[in-house]
Design a protein around this motif. Structure first.
Motif, PDB file in Angstrom:
ATOM      1  N   CYS A   1     -13.088  11.936  -4.575  1.00 11.55           N
ATOM      2  CA  CYS A   1     -12.393  10.826  -5.241  1.00 11.55           C
ATOM      3  C   CYS A   1     -13.251   9.574  -5.067  1.00 11.55           C
ATOM      4  N   GLU A   2     -13.615   8.936  -6.167  1.00 12.85           N
ATOM      5  CA  GLU A   2     -14.489   7.759  -6.106  1.00 12.85           C
ATOM      6  C   GLU A   2     -13.728   6.456  -5.935  1.00 12.85           C
ATOM      7  N   SER A   3     -12.544   6.361  -6.488  1.00 17.19           N
ATOM      8  CA  SER A   3     -11.820   5.092  -6.407  1.00 17.19           C
ATOM      9  C   SER A   3     -11.136   4.994  -5.054  1.00 17.19           C
ATOM     10  N   SER A   4     -11.052   3.779  -4.575  1.00 14.35           N
ATOM     11  CA  SER A   4     -10.375   3.580  -3.296  1.00 14.35           C
ATOM     12  C   SER A   4      -8.885   3.649  -3.542  1.00 14.35           C
ATOM     13  N   ARG A   5      -8.223   4.353  -2.680  1.00 14.30           N
ATOM     14  CA  ARG A   5      -6.794   4.541  -2.856  1.00 14.30           C
ATOM     15  C   ARG A   5      -6.067   3.337  -2.298  1.00 14.30           C
ATOM     16  N   VAL A   6      -5.268   2.705  -3.135  1.00 19.27           N
ATOM     17  CA  VAL A   6      -4.520   1.530  -2.736  1.00 19.27           C
ATOM     18  C   VAL A   6      -3.047   1.901  -2.718  1.00 19.27           C
ATOM     19  N   VAL A   7      -2.439   1.754  -1.568  1.00 23.29           N
ATOM     20  CA  VAL A   7      -1.027   2.047  -1.431  1.00 23.29           C
ATOM     21  C   VAL A   7      -0.299   0.725  -1.310  1.00 23.29           C
ATOM     22  N   ALA A   8       0.614   0.506  -2.236  1.00 21.51           N
ATOM     23  CA  ALA A   8       1.374  -0.728  -2.200  1.00 21.51           C
ATOM     24  C   ALA A   8       2.460  -0.598  -1.145  1.00 21.51           C
ATOM     25  N   GLU A   9       2.304  -1.323  -0.074  1.00 20.03           N
ATOM     26  CA  GLU A   9       3.291  -1.299   0.999  1.00 20.03           C
ATOM     27  C   GLU A   9       3.948  -2.670   1.083  1.00 20.03           C
ATOM     28  N   ALA A  10       5.201  -2.633   1.361  1.00 16.62           N
ATOM     29  CA  ALA A  10       5.924  -3.890   1.524  1.00 16.62           C
ATOM     30  C   ALA A  10       5.477  -4.553   2.821  1.00 16.62           C
ATOM     31  N   ALA A  11       5.309  -5.836   2.756  1.00 22.21           N
ATOM     32  CA  ALA A  11       4.920  -6.581   3.953  1.00 22.21           C
ATOM     33  C   ALA A  11       6.079  -6.552   4.938  1.00 22.21           C
ATOM     34  N   PRO A  12       5.783  -6.400   6.194  1.00 24.47           N
ATOM     35  CA  PRO A  12       6.879  -6.377   7.167  1.00 24.47           C
ATOM     36  C   PRO A  12       7.606  -7.724   7.202  1.00 24.47           C
ATOM     37  N   VAL A  13       8.914  -7.656   7.224  1.00 23.03           N
ATOM     38  CA  VAL A  13       9.731  -8.859   7.225  1.00 23.03           C
ATOM     39  C   VAL A  13       9.928  -9.295   8.671  1.00 23.03           C
ATOM     40  N   VAL A  14       9.568 -10.506   8.945  1.00 27.45           N
ATOM     41  CA  VAL A  14       9.726 -11.050  10.289  1.00 27.45           C
ATOM     42  C   VAL A  14      10.855 -12.065  10.241  1.00 27.45           C
TER      43      VAL A  14
END
Length: 109
Positions: free
Chosen positions: A55-68
């Motif tokens: 796989c040539e493209s970098s895998r980007v996983v959309a993760e929710a930012a942790p809520v503080v």
């Protein structure tokens, strides 16, 4: 006879592995199911024994930012308790630890 048969089958396996077709396929879809399907298609189409899918493209996983959560400080009103008994009629007198003739300190002596 057994040794000759065993040795010839061993040499056949080594020769087939040495002559194996090696194929590398590059893709931009990093989904594991899509990469597995591409691997199956390429191995069947080119009859490659060793097929590698990269796989040539970098895998980007959309993760929710942790809520503080920050603490919220509410003003606390002072609590005043009323005494159960009315003690206002009792006089406050300084007492010493030794006996005295004071009326409110025991009256002894």
């Amino acid at each position: 006879m057994k040794k000759v048969l065993l040795l010839s089958s061993l040499l056949a396996m080594v020769a087939s592995a040495a002559n194996a077709d090696y194929r590398t396929v590059y893709t931009n879809n990093c989904d594991p199911a899509a990469m597995h399907a591409l691997l199956s298609r390429e191995a069947a189409a080119h009859r490659a024994v060793i097929t590698e899918v990269i796989c040539e493209s970098s895998r980007v996983v959309a993760e929710a930012a942790p809520v503080v959560y920050e603490p919220v400080y509410a003003p606390v009103a002072p609590v005043v308790y009323e005494p159960a008994y009315d003690l206002s009629n009792i006089p406050v007198v300084d007492c010493v630890p030794y006996p005295t003739t004071c009326e409110y300190c025991g009256g002894l002596r």
